[in-house]
Motif scaffolding. Structure first.
Motif, PDB file in Angstrom:
ATOM      1  N   LYS A   1       0.820  -1.206   0.000  1.00 36.67           N
ATOM      2  CA  LYS A   1       0.000   0.000   0.000  1.00 36.67           C
ATOM      3  C   LYS A   1       0.856   1.258   0.000  1.00 36.67           C
ATOM      4  O   LYS A   1       0.484   2.271  -0.593  1.00 36.67           O
ATOM      5  N   GLN A   2       2.042   1.168   0.645  1.00 37.63           N
ATOM      6  CA  GLN A   2       2.890   2.362   0.735  1.00 37.63           C
ATOM      7  C   GLN A   2       4.336   1.952   0.976  1.00 37.63           C
ATOM      8  O   GLN A   2       4.617   1.032   1.756  1.00 37.63           O
ATOM      9  N   ARG A   3       5.266   2.616   0.284  1.00 36.31           N
ATOM     10  CA  ARG A   3       6.698   2.475   0.570  1.00 36.31           C
ATOM     11  C   ARG A   3       7.133   3.712   1.317  1.00 36.31           C
ATOM     12  O   ARG A   3       6.924   4.842   0.853  1.00 36.31           O
ATOM     13  N   CYS A   4       7.773   3.523   2.469  1.00 37.54           N
ATOM     14  CA  CYS A   4       8.030   4.633   3.382  1.00 37.54           C
ATOM     15  C   CYS A   4       9.507   5.023   3.464  1.00 37.54           C
ATOM     16  O   CYS A   4       9.928   5.632   4.453  1.00 37.54           O
ATOM     17  N   PHE A   5      10.288   4.690   2.480  1.00 37.13           N
ATOM     18  CA  PHE A   5      11.706   5.042   2.499  1.00 37.13           C
ATOM     19  C   PHE A   5      12.157   5.321   1.067  1.00 37.13           C
ATOM     20  O   PHE A   5      11.503   4.918   0.098  1.00 37.13           O
ATOM     21  N   ALA A   6      13.292   6.008   0.948  1.00 42.24           N
ATOM     22  CA  ALA A   6      13.901   6.270  -0.351  1.00 42.24           C
ATOM     23  C   ALA A   6      15.068   5.317  -0.561  1.00 42.24           C
ATOM     24  O   ALA A   6      15.706   4.859   0.405  1.00 42.24           O
ATOM     25  N   ASN A   7      15.343   5.008  -1.807  1.00 51.21           N
ATOM     26  CA  ASN A   7      16.469   4.131  -2.108  1.00 51.21           C
ATOM     27  C   ASN A   7      17.770   4.716  -1.552  1.00 51.21           C
ATOM     28  O   ASN A   7      18.077   5.886  -1.748  1.00 51.21           O
ATOM     29  N   GLY A   8      18.521   3.875  -0.828  1.00 53.57           N
ATOM     30  CA  GLY A   8      19.784   4.332  -0.259  1.00 53.57           C
ATOM     31  C   GLY A   8      19.658   5.167   0.981  1.00 53.57           C
ATOM     32  O   GLY A   8      20.640   5.762   1.443  1.00 53.57           O
ATOM     33  N   GLN A   9      18.488   5.228   1.568  1.00 56.27           N
ATOM     34  CA  GLN A   9      18.257   6.070   2.737  1.00 56.27           C
ATOM     35  C   GLN A   9      18.803   5.404   4.001  1.00 56.27           C
ATOM     36  O   GLN A   9      18.747   4.188   4.169  1.00 56.27           O
ATOM     37  N   THR A  10      19.319   6.219   4.896  1.00 53.52           N
ATOM     38  CA  THR A  10      19.720   5.725   6.211  1.00 53.52           C
ATOM     39  C   THR A  10      18.465   5.500   7.050  1.00 53.52           C
ATOM     40  O   THR A  10      17.613   6.380   7.151  1.00 53.52           O
ATOM     41  N   VAL A  11      18.353   4.328   7.636  1.00 51.54           N
ATOM     42  CA  VAL A  11      17.165   3.979   8.418  1.00 51.54           C
ATOM     43  C   VAL A  11      17.593   3.515   9.804  1.00 51.54           C
ATOM     44  O   VAL A  11      18.718   3.073  10.013  1.00 51.54           O
ATOM     45  N   GLN A  12      16.658   3.631  10.738  1.00 49.79           N
ATOM     46  CA  GLN A  12      16.892   3.211  12.108  1.00 49.79           C
ATOM     47  C   GLN A  12      16.109   1.935  12.405  1.00 49.79           C
ATOM     48  O   GLN A  12      15.090   1.651  11.768  1.00 49.79           O
ATOM     49  N   LYS A  13      16.589   1.195  13.361  1.00 51.26           N
ATOM     50  CA  LYS A  13      15.895  -0.013  13.761  1.00 51.26           C
ATOM     51  C   LYS A  13      14.478   0.320  14.218  1.00 51.26           C
ATOM     52  O   LYS A  13      14.277   1.213  15.029  1.00 51.26           O
ATOM     53  N   GLY A  14      13.494  -0.392  13.682  1.00 49.62           N
ATOM     54  CA  GLY A  14      12.098  -0.159  14.017  1.00 49.62           C
ATOM     55  C   GLY A  14      11.405   0.835  13.112  1.00 49.62           C
ATOM     56  O   GLY A  14      10.177   1.001  13.205  1.00 49.62           O
ATOM     57  N   GLN A  15      12.135   1.497  12.244  1.00 52.45           N
ATOM     58  CA  GLN A  15      11.524   2.466  11.325  1.00 52.45           C
ATOM     59  C   GLN A  15      10.654   1.739  10.305  1.00 52.45           C
ATOM     60  O   GLN A  15      11.017   0.701   9.779  1.00 52.45           O
ATOM     61  N   VAL A  16       9.478   2.322   9.995  1.00 55.07           N
ATOM     62  CA  VAL A  16       8.550   1.699   9.050  1.00 55.07           C
ATOM     63  C   VAL A  16       9.118   1.805   7.642  1.00 55.07           C
ATOM     64  O   VAL A  16       9.496   2.888   7.180  1.00 55.07           O
TER      65      VAL A  16
END
Length: 375
Positions: A71-86
């Motif tokens: 339904k939704q992608r919540c990040f950008a390609n190559g983005q830095t993400v944190q543990k637990g981030q949707v």
């Protein structure tokens, strides 16, 4: 004229007639100037270098636990993400409906369980007074147990339905960088499908490289320069030396049968996320120190019939060939071993002319280090 005077004149004429004269057409030997230096004696550190590859410290593939449409992608390609981030939201309408039904069934089961328990409490004093048969009370007890079991099953169904709803929200399992998405809005995904995205922890970075068993033995094994905890210099693909050193964290316990190499493992800080998995680097370590090594300029080495020599000038102006064995180079100087002394004058400029003089086809004007050569 006396006899003695006559004998003297004859002897003088004889000597004068025997004096050698220069041969016409023979040119004098050419004279060349050559420069010399004294060998340099210093301690030289020997480095060994190997090709390494960077890997992520941890790599996690994000897969759904339930099937459905994105339904939704919540990040950008190559983005830095944190543990637990949707990272993704799946369409949860079917699972939400199942949860609603499960909750309704739980409510009904809870009501039936309360009713069954009320029956037990109603019959308990009556059976004690003998007003009702014990069979009736026993049936009430069994009904209450069945109602409790049904309520437990209903509650488990609610938990399962709630878990499915929760699974429709996919979160990052670790701190790191998300790769390129393999699933986007509208994609159908399932637990048996391909990973939707890969998240890599790249701080620190892992460096793996292999050394030959000879290198391992020559540097002293686990007591040598490549022991766990030792530092390595990292050279990037563009030739720049990385500002942080890698630290060896492990050595494989077996030599590879096919290549005869031993795998090494190291960790290096990833400042500014500059390093990425898959990059090739060179790692090098100081494995030995040559104390009191003798060094001459690289240009002083002369090759003759597959062997190496230096040309040394003597006090008489003559030249001799001194055989040497060469080693590592440092800033234009090369390590040599052989019958060479620190006070020798080694030809550095004009080696070809010195070879001509050695063959008797030229004369030399030798500039010693004090006269214009370089020490």
């Amino acid at each position: 004229m006396t006899d003695k005077k006559m004998v003297f004149l004859i002897a003088l004429l004889a000597l004068t007639g025997c004096e050698p004269k220069p041969r016409a057409g023979v040119a004098a030997l050419p004279e060349y100037a050559v420069q010399t230096v004294h060998p340099s004696v210093q301690d030289v550190t020997i480095y060994c270098e190997w090709i390494g590859r960077l890997e992520a410290e941890v790599t996690a593939e994000v897969l759904p636990h339930v099937e459905g449409y994105v339904k939704q992608r919540c990040f950008a390609n190559g983005q830095t993400v944190q543990k637990g981030q949707v990272l993704y939201l799946l369409d949860d309408s079917l699972y939400a409906e199942a949860l609603s039904r499960a909750r309704q069934e739980e409510t009904e089961a809870a009501a039936q369980a309360r009713e069954a328990q009320e029956n037990v409490e109603y019959y308990r004093p009556l059976v004690q007074d003998g007003a009702v048969a014990r069979q009736t009370f026993t049936e009430a007890l069994r009904g209450a147990e069945a109602a409790d079991a049904a309520l437990a099953a209903a509650r488990a169904a609610v938990e399962s339905a709630q878990t499915n709803v929760d699974y429709c929200t996919l979160r990052s399992p670790l701190n790191g960088i998300a790769g390129f998405a393999d699933a986007d809005v509208g994609s159908y995904v399932s637990p048996n499908g391909n990973p939707m995205v890969t998240v890599s922890c790249i701080e620190p970075m892992r460096v793996t490289f292999s050394i030959t068993e000879q290198d391992w033995l020559n540097q002293g094994g686990v007591q040598g320069a490549l022991r766990p905890g030792a530092e390595l210099e990292v050279v990037l693909a563009n030739g720049n030396v990385y500002p942080h050193r890698a630290v060896i964290t492990g050595v494989d316990n077996v030599v590879a049968d096919t290549m005869g190499t031993l795998q090494m493992d190291a960790r290096v800080p990833n400042e500014g996320d500059l390093l990425r998995p898959g990059m090739f680097v060179n790692v090098r370590a100081a494995v030995k120190v040559l104390n009191g090594a003798m060094m001459v300029p690289v240009g002083a080495i002369v090759a003759q019939q597959g062997k190496q020599f230096v040309l040394v000038t003597e006090a008489s102006g003559k030249v001799k060939l001194v055989p040497v064995t060469t080693g590592v180079t440092r800033q234009g100087l090369i390590v040599v071993q052989g019958a060479l002394k620190p006070q020798d004058c080694v030809v550095t400029v004009g080696t070809q002319q010195a070879l001509m003089a050695l063959a008797g086809r030229a004369k030399l004007h030798v500039l010693t280090p004090a006269q214009g050569g370089k020490d």
